[in-house]
Design an enzyme around this catalytic site. Structure first.
Site, PDB file in Angstrom:
ATOM      1  CE  LYS A  49      -3.829   2.002   2.718  1.00  0.00           C
ATOM      2  NZ  LYS A  49      -4.919   1.780   3.852  1.00  0.00           N
ATOM      3  CB  SER A 124      -8.072   3.494   2.839  1.00  0.00           C
ATOM      4  OG  SER A 124      -7.231   2.940   3.782  1.00  0.00           O
ATOM      5  CB  SER A 148      -8.437   0.879   5.737  1.00  0.00           C
ATOM      6  OG  SER A 148      -9.260   1.883   5.400  1.00  0.00           O
TER       7      SER A 148
HETATM    8  N1  GLN Z   1     -13.014   4.236   6.234  1.00  0.00           N
HETATM    9  C1  GLN Z   1     -12.546   4.638   7.296  1.00  0.00           C
HETATM   10  C2  GLN Z   1     -12.036   6.004   7.322  1.00  0.00           C
HETATM   11  O1  GLN Z   1     -12.381   6.643   6.447  1.00  0.00           O
HETATM   12  C3  GLN Z   1     -11.522   3.751   7.733  1.00  0.00           C
HETATM   13  C4  GLN Z   1     -10.144   3.779   7.172  1.00  0.00           C
HETATM   14  C5  GLN Z   1      -9.066   3.123   7.601  1.00  0.00           C
HETATM   15  O2  GLN Z   1      -9.037   2.092   8.117  1.00  0.00           O
HETATM   16  N2  GLN Z   1      -7.949   3.694   7.062  1.00  0.00           N
HETATM   17  O3  GLN Z   1     -11.546   6.600   8.375  1.00  0.00           O
END
Ligand code: GLN
Length: 445
Positions: A49, A124, A148
């Site tokens: 990532k 994400s 995410s």
């Molecule tokens: N979707 C969640 C957010 O927008 C979690 C993001 C994540 O786990 N990095 O914060």
């Protein structure tokens, strides 16, 4: 080819696996990768990532503000991969600074879901999940602050695992919300997730929040009988195909000899409110370092203040700005007690609630998302979007480990995931339970 199989290949075969993957990545239109960089170390290629530092690679967090920035060092997880016979190969796309649930907020454009290109891959870590789900990676690393890893894995039909907070070093991971972030594996099956987790886990003196407690490598025992708690009220909050897949999973667990008990939790509305105070508060502090002076992109101005303003205005996207503003607001004097302190108290209650359930159960089974992957453009309201992580957020708030695995498909053929949650540092039970369910459900994404 699975990670386990790839680790048994000869160095020459592993090299040709890289060339094969490179050709596939270049021919793919999923936009799962930002580029197909190779760290030059031999071994099984693992997709990384865009927020995990690899020496001499760009690390952009899919943001304009970090364009041109190269990591001077590798994250501990990358060094650990090398020790385990693996290497960093390919940068995967993500939501900007890991804020999002669809991988649409990336400056490199959106990633498509390999099962239906009109659908989001989740986020994400959407690039990592689409790469594994789409056959463009053997396995990948993602990061999970509020879901995410698990949510995109569920949307793309793969396995995604979030380790206990402190189990995997965060050294070299660009911080979003430091008390919630963890790096973890996204793989094709549960066994591979355990292999990759074992490779990256362990104490690291470079990370002051890394846990210095005994670590035993995983030996999966899928025949072990456990007590699994199902959160009854969560089943009422999912759509019909997800509910059906959850009920089938519960039946499968019973038929394998596990004991299922039903429990209730406070409700996801508290998780969402707490997370969206704690995470933006920490993010607003962490992201203050991106000012045009020290890292990446710089937009010149007539004076220092103008330089900061122009760089941050042009460098950050809308969602990141929204979180920074929210974070600064909840931390400002007068609101600190009303929001931030209160959120910390609720966070404590959430942790206690889990501890109560774990007095009676080895594992908790819960949905990962309220529905399978949705089409691009169907959710435009940020508040609606925040709900797509309603079942994953509390696990990060409590610092617990969890694993999501595919357990069914909806009527459009889109994968549906379920997650197991375990006690702190009990990843062993997580893999045992997930492997047992995987065997019976025998679902292939
Ligand atoms: N979707 C969640 C957010 O927008 C979690 C993001 C994540 O786990 N990095 O914060």
């Amino acid at each position: 080819m699975t990670l386990k199989e790839a680790l048994n290949l000869s160095p020459e075969e592993q090299q040709s696996l890289k060339s094969e993957l490179k050709a596939k990545i270049e021919a793919s239109d999923l936009n799962a990768y930002i580029d197909s960089s190779d760290d030059g170390c031999g071994g099984v290629p693992i997709a990384i990532k865009d927020n995990i530092s690899v020496k001499d690679w760009d690390v952009n967090c899919a943001s304009n503000i970090l364009k041109g920035y190269k990591s001077p060092y590798s994250a501990t997880v990358i060094e650990n991969l090398h020790r385990g016979g693996m290497s960093a190969f390919g940068r995967t796309n993500m939501d900007e600074f890991a804020m999002g649930s669809t991988t649409e907020t990336s400056v490199f454009g959106k990633t498509l879901n390999p099962h239906d290109k009109n659908c989001v891959p989740g986020g994400s870590s959407g690039g990592s999940a689409a790469a594994v789900g789409g056959g463009l990676a053997v396995a990948a690393l993602g990061s999970d602050t509020g879901g995410s890893i698990r949510q995109p894995a569920a949307f793309c039909g793969c396995v995604g695992m979030k380790p206990t907070y402190g189990r995997v070093s965060r050294y070299g991971l660009v911080a979003f919300s430091s008390s919630l972030d963890q790096i973890g594996p996204i793989t094709q099956n549960v066994e591979d997730a355990a292999i990759l987790y074992d490779a990256i886990a362990g104490h690291d003196s470079h990370d002051s929040t890394s846990a210095n407690i005994e670590y035993k490598p995983t030996v999966i025992d899928s025949d072990r009988k456990m007590t699994v708690a199902v959160i009854e009220n969560y089943l009422e909050e999912v759509d019909a195909p997800t509910r059906k897949a959850m009920e089938e999973s519960i039946e499968a667990l019973k038929s394998a000899g596990h004991t299922v008990v039903y429990k209730k939790m406070m409700g996801t509305k508290y998780d969402i409110s707490t997370y969206y105070i704690v995470a933006p508060a920490e993010a607003s502090a962490n992201l203050s370092r991106f000012d045009g002076i020290r890292y990446g992109n710089r937009i010149e101005g007539d004076n220092l203040e103008e330089l900061y303003l122009k760089t941050r205005t042009e460098g950050f996207g809308d969602e990141v700005k929204r979180r920074i503003m929210l974070g600064n607001f909840v931390l400002s004097s007068g609101y600190y007690d009303a929001y931030y302190i209160k959120a910390q108290k609720v966070r404590h209650l959430i942790k206690n609630e889990y501890e109560q359930i774990f007095n009676e159960a080895d594992l908790i089974l819960s949905p990962v998302t309220p529905s399978a992957a949705f089409e691009f453009g169907t959710i435009n309201d940020p508040l609606e979007m925040y709900k797509s992580d309603m079942f994953t957020l509390s696990i990060n708030l409590a610092g617990l480990p969890a694993i999501s695995l595919p357990v069914g498909k909806d009527d459009r053929g889109m994968p549906i995931g379920a997650q197991f949650i375990a006690k702190h540092f009990d990843e062993q039970s997580l893999f045992d339970g997930a492997s047992s369910l995987e065997k019976i459900i025998n679902y292939k994404g």
